[in-house]
Design an enzyme around this catalytic site. Structure first.
Site, PDB file in Angstrom:
ATOM      1  N   GLU A  18       0.952  -1.291   0.002  1.00 18.83           N
ATOM      2  CA  GLU A  18      -0.084  -0.099  -0.022  1.00 18.83           C
ATOM      3  C   GLU A  18       0.858   1.244  -0.162  1.00 18.83           C
ATOM      4  O   GLU A  18       1.865   1.382   0.818  1.00 18.83           O
ATOM      5  CB  GLU A  18      -0.880   0.091   1.273  1.00 18.83           C
ATOM      6  CG  GLU A  18      -1.871  -1.147   1.624  1.00 18.83           C
ATOM      7  CD  GLU A  18      -1.917  -0.907   3.253  1.00 18.83           C
ATOM      8  OE1 GLU A  18      -2.357   0.196   3.462  1.00 18.83           O
ATOM      9  OE2 GLU A  18      -1.528  -1.849   3.918  1.00 18.83           O
ATOM     10  N   ARG A  63      -6.823  -1.429  -4.872  1.00 17.58           N
ATOM     11  CA  ARG A  63      -7.677  -0.756  -4.281  1.00 17.58           C
ATOM     12  C   ARG A  63      -7.154   0.928  -4.310  1.00 17.58           C
ATOM     13  O   ARG A  63      -5.815   1.070  -4.145  1.00 17.58           O
ATOM     14  CB  ARG A  63      -7.867  -1.104  -2.911  1.00 17.58           C
ATOM     15  CG  ARG A  63      -8.519  -0.060  -1.921  1.00 17.58           C
ATOM     16  CD  ARG A  63      -8.883  -0.583  -0.506  1.00 17.58           C
ATOM     17  NE  ARG A  63      -9.498   0.460   0.197  1.00 17.58           N
ATOM     18  CZ  ARG A  63      -9.653   0.501   1.515  1.00 17.58           C
ATOM     19  NH1 ARG A  63      -8.721   0.075   2.086  1.00 17.58           N
ATOM     20  NH2 ARG A  63     -10.347   1.586   2.064  1.00 17.58           N
ATOM     21  N   TYR A  65      -7.893   4.550  -3.294  1.00 14.44           N
ATOM     22  CA  TYR A  65      -8.814   5.636  -2.231  1.00 14.44           C
ATOM     23  C   TYR A  65      -7.931   6.887  -1.676  1.00 14.44           C
ATOM     24  O   TYR A  65      -6.803   7.079  -1.969  1.00 14.44           O
ATOM     25  CB  TYR A  65      -9.206   4.896  -1.133  1.00 14.44           C
ATOM     26  CG  TYR A  65      -8.338   4.115  -0.254  1.00 14.44           C
ATOM     27  CD1 TYR A  65      -7.483   2.989  -0.463  1.00 14.44           C
ATOM     28  CD2 TYR A  65      -8.174   4.485   1.238  1.00 14.44           C
ATOM     29  CE1 TYR A  65      -6.815   2.404   0.333  1.00 14.44           C
ATOM     30  CE2 TYR A  65      -7.636   3.931   2.052  1.00 14.44           C
ATOM     31  CZ  TYR A  65      -6.724   3.024   1.771  1.00 14.44           C
ATOM     32  OH  TYR A  65      -5.875   2.374   2.848  1.00 14.44           O
ATOM     33  N   ASP A  67      -7.449   8.901   1.311  1.00 21.77           N
ATOM     34  CA  ASP A  67      -7.150   8.720   2.815  1.00 21.77           C
ATOM     35  C   ASP A  67      -7.349  10.234   3.477  1.00 21.77           C
ATOM     36  O   ASP A  67      -7.377  11.260   2.781  1.00 21.77           O
ATOM     37  CB  ASP A  67      -5.776   8.216   2.920  1.00 21.77           C
ATOM     38  CG  ASP A  67      -5.944   7.227   4.284  1.00 21.77           C
ATOM     39  OD1 ASP A  67      -6.824   7.377   4.920  1.00 21.77           O
ATOM     40  OD2 ASP A  67      -4.826   6.620   4.500  1.00 21.77           O
ATOM     41  N   GLU A  73      -4.080   7.134  -1.971  1.00 20.92           N
ATOM     42  CA  GLU A  73      -3.429   5.551  -1.650  1.00 20.92           C
ATOM     43  C   GLU A  73      -3.765   4.565  -2.650  1.00 20.92           C
ATOM     44  O   GLU A  73      -4.662   4.656  -3.246  1.00 20.92           O
ATOM     45  CB  GLU A  73      -3.768   5.169  -0.087  1.00 20.92           C
ATOM     46  CG  GLU A  73      -3.169   3.928  -0.034  1.00 20.92           C
ATOM     47  CD  GLU A  73      -3.298   3.200   1.483  1.00 20.92           C
ATOM     48  OE1 GLU A  73      -3.312   4.110   2.400  1.00 20.92           O
ATOM     49  OE2 GLU A  73      -3.381   2.185   1.748  1.00 20.92           O
ATOM     50  N   TRP A 427     -11.713  -6.926  -0.317  1.00 24.06           N
ATOM     51  CA  TRP A 427     -10.534  -7.981  -0.347  1.00 24.06           C
ATOM     52  C   TRP A 427     -11.200  -9.219  -0.283  1.00 24.06           C
ATOM     53  O   TRP A 427     -10.921 -10.234  -1.167  1.00 24.06           O
ATOM     54  CB  TRP A 427      -9.637  -7.843   0.664  1.00 24.06           C
ATOM     55  CG  TRP A 427      -8.799  -6.422   0.629  1.00 24.06           C
ATOM     56  CD1 TRP A 427      -8.805  -5.449   1.446  1.00 24.06           C
ATOM     57  CD2 TRP A 427      -7.758  -6.003  -0.369  1.00 24.06           C
ATOM     58  NE1 TRP A 427      -8.080  -4.377   1.055  1.00 24.06           N
ATOM     59  CE2 TRP A 427      -7.368  -4.670  -0.134  1.00 24.06           C
ATOM     60  CE3 TRP A 427      -7.544  -6.669  -1.649  1.00 24.06           C
ATOM     61  CZ2 TRP A 427      -6.532  -4.044  -0.991  1.00 24.06           C
ATOM     62  CZ3 TRP A 427      -6.642  -6.073  -2.592  1.00 24.06           C
ATOM     63  CH2 TRP A 427      -6.247  -4.527  -2.211  1.00 24.06           C
TER      64      TRP A 427
HETATM   65  P1  ATP Z   1      -5.993   0.874   5.873  1.00 24.16           P
HETATM   66  O1  ATP Z   1      -4.955   1.082   5.011  1.00 24.16           O
HETATM   67  O2  ATP Z   1      -7.413   1.448   5.384  1.00 24.16           O
HETATM   68  O3  ATP Z   1      -5.812   0.870   7.206  1.00 24.16           O
HETATM   69  P2  ATP Z   1      -5.518  -2.011   5.245  1.00 24.16           P
HETATM   70  O4  ATP Z   1      -4.299  -1.874   5.898  1.00 24.16           O
HETATM   71  O5  ATP Z   1      -6.358  -3.245   5.559  1.00 24.16           O
HETATM   72  O6  ATP Z   1      -6.382  -0.758   5.742  1.00 24.16           O
HETATM   73  P3  ATP Z   1      -5.682  -1.757   2.323  1.00 24.16           P
HETATM   74  O7  ATP Z   1      -4.966  -0.462   1.762  1.00 24.16           O
HETATM   75  O8  ATP Z   1      -7.071  -2.207   2.240  1.00 24.16           O
HETATM   76  O9  ATP Z   1      -5.300  -1.726   3.666  1.00 24.16           O
HETATM   77  O10 ATP Z   1      -4.843  -2.664   1.678  1.00 24.16           O
HETATM   78  C1  ATP Z   1      -4.560  -4.223   2.092  1.00 24.16           C
HETATM   79  C2  ATP Z   1      -3.283  -4.620   1.562  1.00 24.16           C
HETATM   80  O11 ATP Z   1      -3.309  -6.016   2.072  1.00 24.16           O
HETATM   81  C3  ATP Z   1      -3.474  -4.915   0.013  1.00 24.16           C
HETATM   82  O12 ATP Z   1      -1.899  -4.508  -0.631  1.00 24.16           O
HETATM   83  C4  ATP Z   1      -3.740  -6.210  -0.396  1.00 24.16           C
HETATM   84  O13 ATP Z   1      -3.253  -7.034  -1.510  1.00 24.16           O
HETATM   85  C5  ATP Z   1      -3.089  -6.960   0.684  1.00 24.16           C
HETATM   86  N1  ATP Z   1      -3.953  -8.075   1.320  1.00 24.16           N
HETATM   87  C6  ATP Z   1      -5.173  -8.790   0.970  1.00 24.16           C
HETATM   88  N2  ATP Z   1      -5.372  -9.724   1.455  1.00 24.16           N
HETATM   89  C7  ATP Z   1      -4.107 -10.296   2.004  1.00 24.16           C
HETATM   90  C8  ATP Z   1      -3.920 -11.439   2.755  1.00 24.16           C
HETATM   91  N3  ATP Z   1      -4.612 -12.364   2.961  1.00 24.16           N
HETATM   92  N4  ATP Z   1      -2.457 -11.481   3.298  1.00 24.16           N
HETATM   93  C9  ATP Z   1      -1.819 -10.543   3.146  1.00 24.16           C
HETATM   94  N5  ATP Z   1      -1.985  -9.393   2.598  1.00 24.16           N
HETATM   95  C10 ATP Z   1      -3.374  -9.077   1.599  1.00 24.16           C
HETATM   96 MG    MG Z   2      -4.329   0.988   2.962  1.00 25.77          MG
HETATM   97 MG    MG Z   3      -2.452  -0.484   5.650  1.00 23.68          MG
END
Ligand code: ATP
Ligand code: MG
Ligand code: MG
Length: 463
Positions: A18, A63, A65, A67, A73, A427
């Protein structure tokens, strides 16, 4: 020494990056035209218009978005292979870069001032906000999470000697070149908090998958890398280390006494001038010596012949980088790793014009290094190494990796868009809005075929 001596192969692991970007809109004189909130809104205006949302999943499975703090992001789809994660990460950067170029035109039209929206792949902005680059690694639930996360600390603290993006920072009234942008942003090792403290590893347990089988390791200490070699190396090195730790490898003999102190100490010196750091064992090692230890242990644990594509290259590079940095020869890594490349550019300008480190021209060059819109174009000028091919990145803008569940998400989103159907995706879930069929849950991130998705796609064709 590690108890583990040999591993047949590297277990498959879901990987994701990310990246939060900084944005700013400036006129030809360099002055800000509108505030960051307005830039963020304008950047996402077409997305908002199309989806009535500023957080969307794309047909490539990733994804996109906006932030808090107006940082756009991009999170890559779930990847298994190094080449896929490089292409998906870069696809996200290029998608956002194109959005910045079109937002520039709209802001120019609205304000009457020729405006350029800059997209900054860096971790610090001028008002002290910080953007993160998070790495995500799937862990098997059987692993002892806390012990594993603790074992990673020494590695994460010292890897900045290769992976830092370089930063001119004011420390005690003096501007200094530091290896890492993130070192001073981190104040804890392993923790669930993200607002009160900022840890190396966040333990929030959101597996984005079957919680009985998997966990997700969320590493938040890394700098955003501009060049591809450090991006590949950071994922590959971590994956090799995680495989060894999950199989029982023990690195506790090289645990640091004061990891956060070490993080901030290491960033302030060129690696060959790095001070010895105290270990829990009472021994002292420099960051370079600790990295050499990780590199040689992991090289012995894995057989190169069974490693997936790219890992052998990373192990070889790792050794070569240690050798060059131990000799103080950072120029050998110009165009390969970020901080040596940035330092070479800064040194050139500084000596040519007789500048002090605090000079604003150097600060501007430091920032331009990260600018994906009006930056230095090092790769296209042949001044930096590139690992992806243009066509791979073009493909990654619309096509997910084919060996994870992202491929199913991509098929669903593309079909919904082709038929003008409203959808929701995240996801683990796929849902068609307002139509029967219910949610589809994909809790296994390794799955690439699903009868229920196939059925839904067939139904969508007829709607
Ligand atoms: P935020 O950033 O909003 O706090 P988040 O940490 O869940 O939320 P996202 O920005 O939605 O993060 O991104 C999630 C990341 O995790 C993506 O890069 C995705 O490819 C990865 N991902 C999805 N499923 C898995 C999994 N089962 N194990 C490890 N990584 C994963
Ligand atoms: Mg994120
Ligand atoms: Mg994150």
């Amino acid at each position: 020494m590690t108890k583990l001596t040999y591993l047949d192969s590297l277990p498959p692991r879901i990987l994701g990056i990310e990246t939060e970007y900084g944005v700013l809109a400036a006129g030809q004189d360099g002055r800000r035209v509108v505030d960051a909130d307005t830039v963020g809104r304008e950047l996402f205006a077409p997305i908002h218009q199309r989806y009535q949302a500023s957080s969307v999943f794309l047909e490539n499975g990733g994804r996109l978005y906006l932030d808090v703090g107006s940082h756009p992001e991009y999170a890559t789809a779930e990847c298994l292979d190094l080449q896929d994660i490089l292409a998906q990460d870069r696809a996200g950067a290029e998608i956002l870069r194109d959005m910045a170029v079109s937002a520039s035109q709209r802001l120019t039209d609205q304000t009457g001032i020729p405006t350029q929206v800059h997209l900054l792949k860096n971790n610090l902005d001028s008002v002290g906000n910080s953007c993160g680059c998070h790495e995500n690694y799937l862990l098997y639930r059987t692993s002892q999470f806390r012990a594993l996360a603790d074992a990673l600390v020494t590695f994460l603290v010292t890897r900045q000697i290769f992976l830092g993006a370089g930063a001119l920072l004011r420390i005690q009234g003096e501007t200094k070149f530091c290896l890492s942008q993130r070192a001073f942003q981190i104040d804890d090792t392993v923790s669930a908090a993200t607002t009160t403290t900022r840890p190396l590893v966040n333990t929030r347990d959101e597996p984005h998958g079957d919680a009985k089988l998997y966990r997700r390791l969320h590493v938040i200490v890394g700098d955003s890398n501009v060049l591809e070699s450090p991006t590949r190396a950071k994922i590959a090195m971590m994956n090799l280390l995680l495989g060894a730790l999950e199989a029982g490898g023990d690195f506790s003999d090289i645990a640091l006494n004061n990891p956060i102190g070490a993080l901030q100490e290491i960033t302030q010196n060129l690696p060959h001038q790095g001070k010895p750091l105290e270990l829990v064992s009472g021994k002292q090692f420099t960051a370079l010596e600790l990295q050499a230890e990780f590199c040689s242990r992991l090289s012995r644990i894995y057989s190169e012949a069974t490693l997936p594509a790219g890992y052998r290259e990373v192990l070889h590079e790792w050794q070569a980088w240690i050798k060059a940095l131990a000799a103080g020869d950072y120029l050998a890594l110009n165009g390969v790793l970020d901080w040596p490349t940035k330092l070479t550019l800064l040194e050139k300008l500084r000596s040519r014009q007789g500048l002090t480190w605090g000079d604003s021209k150097l600060a501007r060059l430091d920032l331009a290094y990260h600018d994906l819109v009006a930056g230095l174009n090092l790769e296209s000028r042949g001044l930096a190494q590139r690992l992806t091919a243009t066509h791979e990145v073009e493909t990654a803008k619309t096509t997910p990796p084919q060996n994870t569940r992202a491929t199913l998400r991509g098929q669903f989103i593309r079909c919904a868009q082709d038929h003008n159907l409203q959808f929701q995706a995240d996801w683990t879930k796929l849902r068609l809005r307002g139509k029967a069929g219910g949610d589809i849950t994909l809790s296994n991130p390794f799955v690439t075929e699903s009868e229920s998705v196939a059925k839904l796609l067939r139904a969508m064709e007829t709607l």
